[in-house]
Design an enzyme around this catalytic site. Structure first.
Site, mmCIF file in Angstrom:
data_model
loop_
_atom_site.group_PDB
_atom_site.id
_atom_site.type_symbol
_atom_site.label_atom_id
_atom_site.label_comp_id
_atom_site.label_asym_id
_atom_site.label_seq_id
_atom_site.Cartn_x
_atom_site.Cartn_y
_atom_site.Cartn_z
ATOM 1 N N HIS A 168 0.846 -1.204 0.000
ATOM 2 C CA HIS A 168 0.000 0.000 0.000
ATOM 3 C C HIS A 168 0.875 1.244 0.000
ATOM 4 C CE1 HIS A 168 0.914 -0.416 4.253
ATOM 5 N NE2 HIS A 168 0.335 0.730 4.551
ATOM 6 N N ASP A 177 5.969 4.496 4.917
ATOM 7 C CA ASP A 177 6.874 3.545 5.571
ATOM 8 C C ASP A 177 6.908 2.195 4.860
ATOM 9 O OD1 ASP A 177 4.194 3.496 6.555
ATOM 10 O OD2 ASP A 177 4.802 2.233 8.225
ATOM 11 N N HIS A 178 6.154 2.059 3.774
ATOM 12 C CA HIS A 178 6.157 0.797 3.025
ATOM 13 C C HIS A 178 6.723 0.920 1.606
ATOM 14 C CE1 HIS A 178 3.875 -1.513 6.068
ATOM 15 N NE2 HIS A 178 3.532 -0.285 6.426
ATOM 16 N N HIS A 212 -7.260 -1.505 5.700
ATOM 17 C CA HIS A 212 -6.439 -0.410 6.210
ATOM 18 C C HIS A 212 -7.037 0.907 5.738
ATOM 19 C CE1 HIS A 212 -2.989 0.962 8.325
ATOM 20 N NE2 HIS A 212 -2.328 1.404 7.292
ATOM 21 N N HIS A 272 6.270 -4.386 12.774
ATOM 22 C CA HIS A 272 5.597 -3.087 12.638
ATOM 23 C C HIS A 272 5.130 -2.587 14.001
ATOM 24 C CE1 HIS A 272 2.796 -0.009 10.959
ATOM 25 N NE2 HIS A 272 3.582 -0.053 9.912
#
Lengths: 316, 316
Positions: free
Chosen positions: A65, A69-70, A145, A273
């Site tokens: 996504h 941070d990804h 999410h 995480h």
């Protein structure tokens, strides 16, 4: 008889805020000599180098996504692949906005990469196989999410049956061997069994699988998506004391991650995480293990074989 | 009598390809209690934390150009400022494309930041003051690179003259003191000098300045832009043996960086952005010092006071 290598290396195990020693989310999955990059938090190219992994092995990148941070390390990796004169095409499996983000940054840099990128757009809420080769299938499934978010399931294909050399008659034909390797009996024209597969070959171990659930609210549908998975990574941003905050932010507690692992009948669970608010991980690990004992905390640089768990010794 | 703090900290000294221990370009300049971030290569927020610098001190960010190794850490920093609930406005001085890149990524993340960003667009090829406060002026000047690229010059304002307490008559009025602090004589209505500035006050030290030239072809116009600068950072991607490659890629050699420093009459030169091809920096440093002896290599985590160089001892 050793199974092909199938190993997960944690490149970044941290949450949204950086913590010393914990990079944001990124993982490297290796099957035989193929490398798959899963999420690409800031600093991913540095982590690959630190753990001795060449990015030239990576032909497929999977991004769950579009929270920073990804994926914020992806652009730097793409530029480095270019500067090291990569030629082979790169496949990026991601939600559509990432293509726009990458193309805009290439345009501003006035860069034409040395290699092609094929974007494979994920669809919000949709499950299914998105890639397969001789060794693996990769499926996606929805996570819940704040933005469109997808998990990934890497499942090895059934390995061939192994011919028992001692029991192989000299006159066996190649096509007979091929049938036995598929676990099929060899029959003659009249339908009589000539060689029974289970007499001349041993069946392969059950296919191993790895599932990655990066950021998600607690969602039993995820357990159904990863049913029977060998190794499950599931985010565990919060301890149970912050379960309200977990709901508000579409994240999970460690206990909830363990509940998904238990519902799925997973072999082993990795949690990560974890919010920067927790200085230690003991509380989260304890809460998870109370529900699913085979839980470990993901740590940067640690590798995990994707393999069935040994049977537990029962205490006397 | 100590001058206000004016210190440069190197956050990242590396070139386009990462090297262990060298992050991509980023610097932190502190004047009194104000922090200025100059370029923001990938990992800048980790470097700030490592060197004990709180990002809450930074209200102004200056980005020279839109090559990844100079800005890819910005987005992560912006998200972290948001997650730590920054409220005060942030000013980003950059070429226009960066605003699009940031806004697109915020849109994809469905994020509304906790603070406002004011973008101050730089214009290709244009010089001039882009910011000033009570302490400093910040000017921009053109660098010559493959994309629009701007250098930055930070110059402190003239400090007040210092009143000599012993020589201050009791009856001196506040407005007289204010005049002397500006270095002006106090005169009566008839134009007669009552107090001479140079008798009752000592002049301030000359204003200190810092100039940052991130990525640039050798360009004598740069020397004119930074004339008399106290401390100059100038990229030195290549050794002299690669001077052809320097021209092709719009970069400079170490010797060329030193030539700019010498032409500008700089106090001191820092070289950085050295290509990953050089394992050591001795050759580049030697080539630069042959032209400009007061040269040092920029290293991650090192700090440099912006101050005039002590007079050199002449050898007997």
């Amino acid at each position: 008889v050793s199974a092909p290598e199938f190993t997960l290396t944690i490149l970044g195990s941290g949450g949204a805020l950086p913590v010393p020693g914990k990079y944001p989310s990124s993982q490297y999955l290796q099957y035989r000599n193929q490398g798959y990059l899963i999420d690409a938090g800031e600093g991913v190219q540095v982590q690959l180098a630190r753990f001795g992994i060449s990015h030239s092995r990576i032909d497929h990148i999977f991004i769950t996504h579009l929270h920073g941070d990804h994926y914020l390390g992806l652009m730097g990796l793409l530029f480095s692949m270019h500067l090291t004169r990569r030629l082979s095409a790169l496949h990026i499996h991601c939600h559509p906005g990432l293509e726009d983000i990458i193309l805009l940054q290439l345009k501003m840099a006035r860069s034409v990469l040395s290699y092609r990128i094929h974007f494979n757009p994920l669809q919000e809420g949709v499950s299914g196989i998105i890639f397969e080769n001789d060794d693996l299938t990769v499926s996606t499934f929805p996570l819940r999410h704040r933005v469109p978010c997808s998990g990934f399931l890497f499942r090895e294909k059934l390995l061939p049956w192994k011919i028992i050399k001692d029991k192989m008659p000299d006159q066996m034909r190649l096509q007979d061997i091929a049938l036995l390797k598929q676990g099929k009996d060899v029959v003659d024209d009249l339908g009589n069994i000539v060689y029974r597969a289970d007499a001349h070959a041993t069946p392969p171990p059950p296919p191993r699988s790895y599932a990655y659930c990066s950021d998600t609210d607690f969602d039993p549908a995820v357990a159904a998506s990863v049913k029977g998975v060998t190794l499950l990574y599931h985010e565990a941003t919060f301890a149970e004391s912050e379960s309200v905050r977990a709901r508000e932010t579409f994240h999970s507690t460690a206990r909830e991650a363990a509940t998904i692992a238990r519902m799925a009948g997973a072999g082993k669970l990795l949690i990560g995480h974890i919010s920067a608010r927790y200085k230690g991980t003991e509380v989260l690990l304890e809460e998870a293990r109370a529900v699913f004992p085979e839980t470990e905390v993901a740590l940067d640089g640690h590798s995990h074989k994707v393999e069935p768990q040994p049977l537990r010794q029962t205490a006397e």
